[in-house]
Design a protein around this motif. Structure first.
Motif, PDB file in Angstrom:
ATOM      1  N   SER A 144       0.821  -1.208   0.000  1.00  0.00           N
ATOM      2  CA  SER A 144       0.000   0.000   0.000  1.00  0.00           C
ATOM      3  C   SER A 144       0.855   1.259   0.000  1.00  0.00           C
ATOM      4  N   PHE A 145       2.152   1.114   0.258  1.00  0.00           N
ATOM      5  CA  PHE A 145       3.017   2.290   0.421  1.00  0.00           C
ATOM      6  C   PHE A 145       4.063   2.429  -0.677  1.00  0.00           C
ATOM      7  N   LYS A 146       4.225   1.368  -1.490  1.00  0.00           N
ATOM      8  CA  LYS A 146       5.148   1.494  -2.626  1.00  0.00           C
ATOM      9  C   LYS A 146       4.583   0.705  -3.793  1.00  0.00           C
ATOM     10  N   GLY A 147       5.003   1.083  -5.000  1.00  0.00           N
ATOM     11  CA  GLY A 147       4.450   0.363  -6.136  1.00  0.00           C
ATOM     12  C   GLY A 147       5.252   0.568  -7.399  1.00  0.00           C
ATOM     13  N   GLY A 148       5.149  -0.404  -8.294  1.00  0.00           N
ATOM     14  CA  GLY A 148       5.786  -0.297  -9.603  1.00  0.00           C
ATOM     15  C   GLY A 148       4.840   0.398 -10.570  1.00  0.00           C
ATOM     16  N   VAL A 149       5.399   1.197 -11.455  1.00  0.00           N
ATOM     17  CA  VAL A 149       4.596   1.882 -12.464  1.00  0.00           C
ATOM     18  C   VAL A 149       5.266   1.668 -13.820  1.00  0.00           C
ATOM     19  N   ASN A 150       4.580   1.017 -14.742  1.00  0.00           N
ATOM     20  CA  ASN A 150       5.146   0.837 -16.082  1.00  0.00           C
ATOM     21  C   ASN A 150       5.223   2.197 -16.764  1.00  0.00           C
ATOM     22  N   ILE A 151       6.360   2.504 -17.354  1.00  0.00           N
ATOM     23  CA  ILE A 151       6.401   3.719 -18.182  1.00  0.00           C
ATOM     24  C   ILE A 151       6.525   3.349 -19.663  1.00  0.00           C
ATOM     25  N   MET A 152       6.964   2.149 -19.922  1.00  0.00           N
ATOM     26  CA  MET A 152       7.065   1.690 -21.312  1.00  0.00           C
ATOM     27  C   MET A 152       6.986   0.176 -21.328  1.00  0.00           C
ATOM     28  N   PHE A 153       6.691  -0.359 -22.494  1.00  0.00           N
ATOM     29  CA  PHE A 153       6.621  -1.806 -22.667  1.00  0.00           C
ATOM     30  C   PHE A 153       7.519  -2.196 -23.832  1.00  0.00           C
ATOM     31  N   GLY A 154       7.931  -3.465 -23.845  1.00  0.00           N
ATOM     32  CA  GLY A 154       8.699  -3.983 -24.963  1.00  0.00           C
ATOM     33  C   GLY A 154      10.143  -3.517 -24.975  1.00  0.00           C
ATOM     34  N   CYS A 155      10.865  -3.945 -26.005  1.00  0.00           N
ATOM     35  CA  CYS A 155      12.273  -3.568 -26.124  1.00  0.00           C
ATOM     36  C   CYS A 155      12.686  -3.639 -27.590  1.00  0.00           C
ATOM     37  N   ASN A 156      13.500  -2.654 -28.023  1.00  0.00           N
ATOM     38  CA  ASN A 156      13.957  -2.621 -29.420  1.00  0.00           C
ATOM     39  C   ASN A 156      15.442  -2.891 -29.550  1.00  0.00           C
ATOM     40  N   ASN A 157      16.084  -3.294 -28.474  1.00  0.00           N
ATOM     41  CA  ASN A 157      17.549  -3.316 -28.519  1.00  0.00           C
ATOM     42  C   ASN A 157      18.144  -4.581 -29.103  1.00  0.00           C
ATOM     43  N   PHE A 158      17.439  -5.677 -29.012  1.00  0.00           N
ATOM     44  CA  PHE A 158      17.941  -6.928 -29.581  1.00  0.00           C
ATOM     45  C   PHE A 158      19.389  -7.201 -29.219  1.00  0.00           C
ATOM     46  N   CYS A 159      19.707  -7.155 -27.955  1.00  0.00           N
ATOM     47  CA  CYS A 159      21.008  -7.665 -27.520  1.00  0.00           C
ATOM     48  C   CYS A 159      21.044  -9.115 -28.003  1.00  0.00           C
ATOM     49  N   SER A 160      22.189  -9.559 -28.528  1.00  0.00           N
ATOM     50  CA  SER A 160      22.161 -10.781 -29.334  1.00  0.00           C
ATOM     51  C   SER A 160      21.861 -12.047 -28.536  1.00  0.00           C
ATOM     52  N   TYR A 161      21.996 -11.997 -27.208  1.00  0.00           N
ATOM     53  CA  TYR A 161      21.723 -13.168 -26.362  1.00  0.00           C
ATOM     54  C   TYR A 161      20.286 -13.194 -25.856  1.00  0.00           C
ATOM     55  N   CYS A 162      19.536 -12.115 -26.052  1.00  0.00           N
ATOM     56  CA  CYS A 162      18.338 -11.886 -25.230  1.00  0.00           C
ATOM     57  C   CYS A 162      17.034 -12.171 -25.976  1.00  0.00           C
ATOM     58  N   ILE A 163      16.122 -12.802 -25.298  1.00  0.00           N
ATOM     59  CA  ILE A 163      14.861 -13.211 -25.905  1.00  0.00           C
ATOM     60  C   ILE A 163      13.743 -12.200 -25.644  1.00  0.00           C
ATOM     61  N   VAL A 164      13.993 -11.265 -24.724  1.00  0.00           N
ATOM     62  CA  VAL A 164      12.930 -10.344 -24.306  1.00  0.00           C
ATOM     63  C   VAL A 164      12.258  -9.598 -25.472  1.00  0.00           C
ATOM     64  N   PRO A 165      13.028  -9.043 -26.429  1.00  0.00           N
ATOM     65  CA  PRO A 165      12.358  -8.327 -27.522  1.00  0.00           C
ATOM     66  C   PRO A 165      11.390  -9.212 -28.320  1.00  0.00           C
ATOM     67  N   TYR A 166      11.664 -10.521 -28.352  1.00  0.00           N
ATOM     68  CA  TYR A 166      10.802 -11.429 -29.116  1.00  0.00           C
ATOM     69  C   TYR A 166       9.519 -11.764 -28.349  1.00  0.00           C
ATOM     70  N   VAL A 167       9.587 -11.734 -27.029  1.00  0.00           N
ATOM     71  CA  VAL A 167       8.413 -12.134 -26.253  1.00  0.00           C
ATOM     72  C   VAL A 167       7.647 -10.936 -25.670  1.00  0.00           C
ATOM     73  N   ARG A 168       8.259  -9.771 -25.701  1.00  0.00           N
ATOM     74  CA  ARG A 168       7.599  -8.574 -25.163  1.00  0.00           C
ATOM     75  C   ARG A 168       7.281  -7.547 -26.243  1.00  0.00           C
ATOM     76  N   GLY A 169       7.706  -7.827 -27.455  1.00  0.00           N
ATOM     77  CA  GLY A 169       7.337  -6.944 -28.563  1.00  0.00           C
ATOM     78  C   GLY A 169       8.142  -5.658 -28.641  1.00  0.00           C
ATOM     79  N   ARG A 170       7.720  -4.788 -29.565  1.00  0.00           N
ATOM     80  CA  ARG A 170       8.434  -3.535 -29.825  1.00  0.00           C
ATOM     81  C   ARG A 170       8.225  -2.531 -28.701  1.00  0.00           C
ATOM     82  N   GLU A 171       9.220  -1.660 -28.585  1.00  0.00           N
ATOM     83  CA  GLU A 171       9.176  -0.642 -27.538  1.00  0.00           C
ATOM     84  C   GLU A 171       8.039   0.350 -27.767  1.00  0.00           C
ATOM     85  N   ARG A 172       7.272   0.625 -26.735  1.00  0.00           N
ATOM     86  CA  ARG A 172       6.251   1.659 -26.793  1.00  0.00           C
ATOM     87  C   ARG A 172       6.129   2.310 -25.419  1.00  0.00           C
TER      88      ARG A 172
END
Ligand code: SAH
Ligand code: SF4
Ligand code: F3S
Length: 436
Positions: A144-172
Motif C-alpha cells: 500500500s506504500f510502494k508500487g511499480g509503475v510501467n512507463i514503457m513496454f517492450g524492447c527494441n535493442n535486440f542484444c544478441s543473447y536476449c529473448i525479451v524483444p521477441y516475447v515482449r514486442g516492440r518498444e512503446r
C-alpha cells in the motif's frame, strides 16, 4: 493462486491479473491446491522454462484430486511457439494459455473456458505483438506504500543473447499524462515510493506523438506532492544521457541507487552482444554518475560464458568489476535462447570453463559488496519500513535510499513510514540497525 516467475515487469503484470480475477469474484489463496492456479512465466534463461515444466507435472496431480481446478499459463514463455507445442503435447491439464500482450482478455477467456460446451478444450490466445497499451486495468497491488509503475513496454535493442524483444514486442511508451495520473492516484492512496519500470527507461518517450525525454518525465513526477521516493529500472548504458545524470545530481526524490547492466567488460564481446558501448565508455559513464551523486549505490548484471568468451575477455569483465566496485551484481551463466543471434554463434564456451569463471566472478563481486556495505556502518539513513521480519516478529525490515535492507526493532505501526535508522552492523546483504 498466482505464481510469478521472472522480473518486475512480470510482478507488475501479476498485480493486474489478480485485480481482474478479484473483480470477477475470485479470492486469493496461498495454496496451489486451489480452484484456479495461474503461472505468470519467464523465459529469459533456459532454467526458467525447466522450472515451469517441472511444476506443471505437480499441478497435474492436484487436478486429478480436484477435477474442477483450472490451470492457466501466461507470460513471456508462452510467446514461444515451441513451448505451446510442448504443452499441447505433454500437459493436457492446462486449461487456458494467453500471452504478454492480451492480459486484458483474461476474464473473457475464462468465461469461454467455463461455459464451453466442449468442456475439455484448451483455450490458447497468443498475440505476436501489439502497438497498443491498455490503460485502466483493474489491479490489486501488493504493497500500500510502494508500487511499480510501467512507463514503457517492450524492447527494441535486440542484444544478441536476449529473448525479451521477441516475447515482449516492440518498444512503446505510455503517455506522460497517464503515468502522472496513475502516480497521483497512488500517492492519494498512501504510496510514498514508486519504481518506474521499463526494459530501457533511458529511451523513454521516443515513440510518443510529442516526444519527451526520461529526464523530463522524472522532473514532472518529482513535482507530485506527497511522493517521497523515485526509483527506476533498467537503464541501458548506451542511452544514459548527460541530461539525466545532471538531473540525478539535483533531484531530491530519486533514490541513490542505479542499476546499470554491464553484461561484459570486453569490447569485442560487447560488440557481439550488440550493446553499443565500450568498456571505456561505460567507465566514463560511471565517473560522471559518481561526480553528480558521489555516494550512489551501483548494481549491475553480468553474463559469463557468452559465445567465444576467452580468458582475456573475462579478465576485462573482472577489471570493470574491480574498478567500479558495485554495491551488488547479478551474475548469470550464459543461456542459449533459440531464435536469438547468439544461439547461432559458433564457439559456445565449455561448461566447466564457464563454471570456473563464474565462481571467480561471484567471489570477487561478494568481496566488493561486503566492503561497500561496511563503509556505511555507523551512518544514520532514512529507511522506508516495509514489513515485519519473517524470522523475528520484534523486528521490522525496510530499505535505505541505496536499496539496502535494514532490520531493526519496531512494530507494525511503522510500516509504510520513512524513519531515521542507524546502521549498526553490516551482514553483507543487509544491516542490523536501530531507530535513531
Ligand atoms: N532490459 C534489461 C534486462 C532484462 S533481462 C536490461 O537490459 O538490463 C535481465 C538480465 O538477464 C540481463 O541484464 C542479462 O544480464 C540477463 N540475461 C538476458 N538474457 C540472457 C541469456 N540468454 N543468458 C544469460 N543471461 C541473460
Ligand atoms: Fe534484453 Fe537488451 Fe532489451 Fe535488456 S536491452 S531486454 S538485455 S534486448
Ligand atoms: Fe523474464 Fe519476461 Fe521479465 S522473459 S525477465 S519475465 S520480461
Amino acid at each position: 493462486n498466482i505464481k510469478t516467475f521472472g522480473c518486475q515487469m512480470n510482478a507488475r503484470d501479476s498485480e493486474k491479473i489478480l485485480g481482474i480475477l478479484q473483480t470477477i469474484g475470485y479470492e486469493e489463496t496461498d495454496s496451489e491446491q486451489a480452484d484456479l492456479v495461474l503461472y505468470n512465466t519467464c523465459t529469459v534463461r533456459e532454467n526458467a522454462n525447466l522450472k515451469v515444466y517441472g511444476r506443471l507435472g505437480q499441478l497435474k496431480r492436484y487436478k486429478s484430486k480436484n477435477p474442477d481446478m483450472l490451470t492457466i499459463l501466461c507470460g513471456c514463455m508462452m510467446q514461444e511457439p515451441e513451448v505451446i507445442e510442448r504443452i499441447k503435447k505433454s500437459y493436457r491439464n492446462v486449461d487456458i494459455i494467453f500471452g504478454t500482450h492480451n492480459i486484458f482478455k483474461l476474464a473473457e477467456l475464462l468465461a469461454m473456458r467455463l461455459f464451453d460446451q466442449n468442456a475439455k478444450r484448451m483455450i490458447i490466445d497468443i498475440w505476436k505483438d501489439t502497438t497498443e497499451i491498455v490503460e485502466e486495468l483493474p489491479n490489486s497491488r501488493k504493497y500500500s506504500f510502494k508500487g511499480g509503475v510501467n512507463i514503457m513496454f517492450g524492447c527494441n535493442n535486440f542484444c544478441s543473447y536476449c529473448i525479451v524483444p521477441y516475447v515482449r514486442g516492440r518498444e512503446r511508451s505510455r503517455n506522460p499524462e497517464d503515468i502522472i495520473d496513475e502516480i497521483k492516484q497512488l500517492v492519494a492512496n498512501g504510496v510514498v515510493e514508486i519504481m518506474l519500470l521499463g526494459q530501457n527507461v533511458n529511451s523513454y518517450g521516443k515513440t510518443l506523438e510529442n516526444p519527451i525525454t526520461f529526464a523530463q518525465l522524472l522532473q514532472r513526477i518529482e513535482d507530485i506532492e506527497g511522493l517521497k521516493r523515485i526509483r527506476f529500472m533498467t537503464s541501458h548504458p548506451k542511452d544514459l544521457s548527460d541530461e539525466l545524470i545532471e538531473y540525478l545530481g539535483e533531484s531530491k526524490k530519486v533514490c541513490k541507487q542505479m542499476h546499470l547492466p554491464l553484461q561484459s567488460g570486453s569490447d569485442r564481446l560487447l560488440q557481439k552482444m550488440n550493446r553499443h558501448y565500450t568498456k571505456e565508455g561505460y567507465l566514463e559513464l560511471v565517473r560522471k554518475i559518481r561526480k553528480a551523486v558521489p555516494d550512489i549505490a551501483l548494481s549491475t548484471d553480468i553474463i559469463v560464458g557468452f559465445p567465444g568468451e576467452t580468458e582475456e575477455d573475462f579478465a576485462q569483465t573482472m577489471d570493470v568489476v574491480k574498478k567500479v566496485e558495485y554495491d551488488s551484481a547479478f551474475t548469470f551463466i550464459y543461456s542459449k535462447r533459440t531464435g536469438t543471434p547468439a544461439a547461432a554463434m559458433e564457439e559456445q564456451v565449455d561448461e566447466a570453463v564457464v563454471k570456473e569463471r563464474f565462481d571467480r566472478l561471484l567471489a570477487k563481486v561478494q568481496e566488493i559488496a561486503a566492503k561497500k556495505a561496511a563503509e556505511d556502518v555507523g551512518k544514520v539513513e532514512e529507511v522506508l519500513v516495509e514489513e515485519i521480519n519473517d524470522h523475528d516478529a520484534t523486528l521490522v525490515t525496510g530499505r535505505t535510499s541505496k536499496n539496502y535492507l535494514v532490520h531493526f526493532k519496531g512494530d507494525k505501526s511503522l510500516i509504510g513510514s520513512i524513519v531515521d535508522v542507524k546502521l549498526c552492523e553490516s551482514k553483507g546483504f543487509y544491516y542490523i540497525g536501530e531507530l535513531a
